[in-house]
Design an enzyme around this catalytic site. Structure first.
Site, mmCIF file in Angstrom:
data_model
loop_
_atom_site.group_PDB
_atom_site.id
_atom_site.type_symbol
_atom_site.label_atom_id
_atom_site.label_comp_id
_atom_site.label_asym_id
_atom_site.label_seq_id
_atom_site.Cartn_x
_atom_site.Cartn_y
_atom_site.Cartn_z
ATOM 1 N N THR A 55 0.819 -1.216 0.000
ATOM 2 C CA THR A 55 0.000 0.000 0.000
ATOM 3 C C THR A 55 0.854 1.268 0.000
ATOM 4 O O THR A 55 0.374 2.348 -0.370
ATOM 5 C CB THR A 55 -0.942 -0.008 1.221
ATOM 6 O OG1 THR A 55 -1.867 1.053 1.106
ATOM 7 C CG2 THR A 55 -0.170 0.132 2.531
ATOM 8 N N LYS A 56 2.116 1.168 0.397
ATOM 9 C CA LYS A 56 2.971 2.343 0.500
ATOM 10 C C LYS A 56 3.332 2.947 -0.857
ATOM 11 O O LYS A 56 3.807 4.084 -0.923
ATOM 12 C CB LYS A 56 4.244 1.998 1.272
ATOM 13 C CG LYS A 56 3.997 1.581 2.720
ATOM 14 C CD LYS A 56 3.339 2.677 3.541
ATOM 15 C CE LYS A 56 3.257 2.304 5.013
ATOM 16 N NZ LYS A 56 2.669 3.380 5.831
ATOM 17 N N ASP A 57 3.105 2.216 -1.949
ATOM 18 C CA ASP A 57 3.294 2.806 -3.278
ATOM 19 C C ASP A 57 2.454 4.071 -3.426
ATOM 20 O O ASP A 57 2.866 5.054 -4.056
ATOM 21 C CB ASP A 57 2.861 1.829 -4.376
ATOM 22 C CG ASP A 57 3.868 0.720 -4.628
ATOM 23 O OD1 ASP A 57 4.896 0.660 -3.922
ATOM 24 O OD2 ASP A 57 3.618 -0.091 -5.536
ATOM 25 N N THR A 75 7.564 1.389 2.839
ATOM 26 C CA THR A 75 7.621 2.756 2.305
ATOM 27 C C THR A 75 8.961 2.987 1.615
ATOM 28 O O THR A 75 9.024 3.610 0.552
ATOM 29 C CB THR A 75 7.416 3.794 3.418
ATOM 30 O OG1 THR A 75 6.169 3.542 4.067
ATOM 31 C CG2 THR A 75 7.417 5.207 2.857
#
Length: 346
Positions: A47-49, A79
């Site tokens: 999800t850090k994209d 991240t």
């Protein structure tokens, strides 16, 4: 990009629009419907994209980040990988201060993406000069032309998910979502997504998952940081020993604490029942759901969306290693990866 042919100009165009997948076997005896938002479908497998691309492009737009600059960040691994990936495409140098709690797999992946990595001790206070927060700040001061992303205290962390994850979930559930469950670390994912969903329907219940050894649940309940809550734990990317301003505590309805051991076994069970090879925090998120089921939180009309933040390949030397599990005292016959299923032909 030729959308009709699914041809993309670069890997960054694949960020977002991740699938919502119904969980069937592992929820067989649960009331309601349960769906995983599987963020491993992002090109950087987490999800850090979303925040890496959003924050960097906002910094470019505002003139904070210029060609030839160096991007610096603190990270538990995901991240950092996303920032390193974006930096490769956009031509920035990347320096990452990483917690020693991060798996060796994650650290090797960061180096492979061209980042310079500083591994900092995990079990020190946030203001200790050796902590990854302080190391990143020092490097930012020392390196000319550097920009410190600082995801823990960056409001853009929230905005990234308000503008992407929230709208995606609302559309994918056709507005029928009743509960949103997400692990809380920096707090950007849960806060930004919740902010959008609550604007659409204030009755949607927002549930944060915290770790034993973290201060977030008690702070949510008392608005006081209790140092006695802090002790070492193994889950990466979940919980905190400080209070991130990227967490909107007012929008979260409740927190649930989960243990290292239960979360590890639950991640393994997700792989065995749903065919989804997920990371440690995904196991933690679903472990929280299991505990809520036991408390009677859900009914036949519940439509629950759970964020599965990253991919299991980043934990091969941890929760998917029987040796590591045994070293932690976590091993049992039911949840072993399956050495007994390997047969060597000589």
């Amino acid at each position: 990009m030729r959308e009709d042919l699914q041809v993309y100009n670069n890997v960054l165009q694949l960020i977002g629009d991740t699938p919502l997948i119904k969980l069937n076997q592992i929820t067989e005896n649960f009331k309601g419907d349960f769906f995983a938002k599987v963020e491993a479908f992002n090109p950087g497998h987490s999800t850090k994209d979303r925040i890496a691309l959003y924050i960097i492009e906002e910094a470019e737009r505002k003139g904070i980040l210029k060609p030839g600059d160096t991007i610096i960040e603190t990270t538990s691994g995901n991240t950092g990988f996303s920032i390193a990936m974006v930096s490769v495409i956009k031509g920035y140098d990347c320096i990452l201060a990483v917690s020693s709690k991060s798996s060796g797999d994650k650290i090797d992946m960061l180096r492979t993406m061209g980042a310079k990595v500083y591994v900092c001790p995990a079990n020190v206070s946030a203001d200790d000069p050796r902590s990854y927060y302080q190391v990143a700040k020092r490097l930012n001061q020392e390196i000319k032309g550097s920009v410190y992303i600082n995801q823990y205290f960056n409001e853009l962390n929230i905005d990234a998910h308000y503008n992407s994850t929230g709208p995606e979930i609302w559309k994918q559930t056709e507005g029928e979502i009743t509960h949103f469950v997400a692990c809380s670390g920096t707090g950007g994912t849960i806060s930004g997504t919740a902010r959008f969903l609550k604007e659409k329907n204030p009755d949607i219940k927002i549930i944060g998952i915290d770790a034993y050894g973290s201060v977030l649940k008690k702070y949510h309940e008392t608005k006081e940081l209790d140092p006695d809550e802090i002790y070492p734990y193994r889950i990466e990317g979940l919980g905190k020993n400080l209070i991130p301003t990227a967490t909107d505590f007012d929008i979260i309805d409740t927190f649930v604490k989960v243990s290292d051991e239960a979360s590890a076994h639950t991640a393994r069970n997700i792989a065995r029942t749903e065919g989804l090879f997920v990371g440690y925090t995904s196991g933690a998120a679903f472990q929280g759901v299991k505990q809520l089921v036991e408390e009677g939180e859900f009914d036949e009309n519940s439509k629950v969306v759970i964020i599965f933040p990253d991919h299991g390949s980043r934990y091969m030397s941890k929760i998917y290693s029987d040796d590591w599990m045994q070293e932690q005292g976590f091993s049992d016959s039911e949840n072993n990866v399956g050495a007994e299923k390997i047969e060597y032909i000589k």
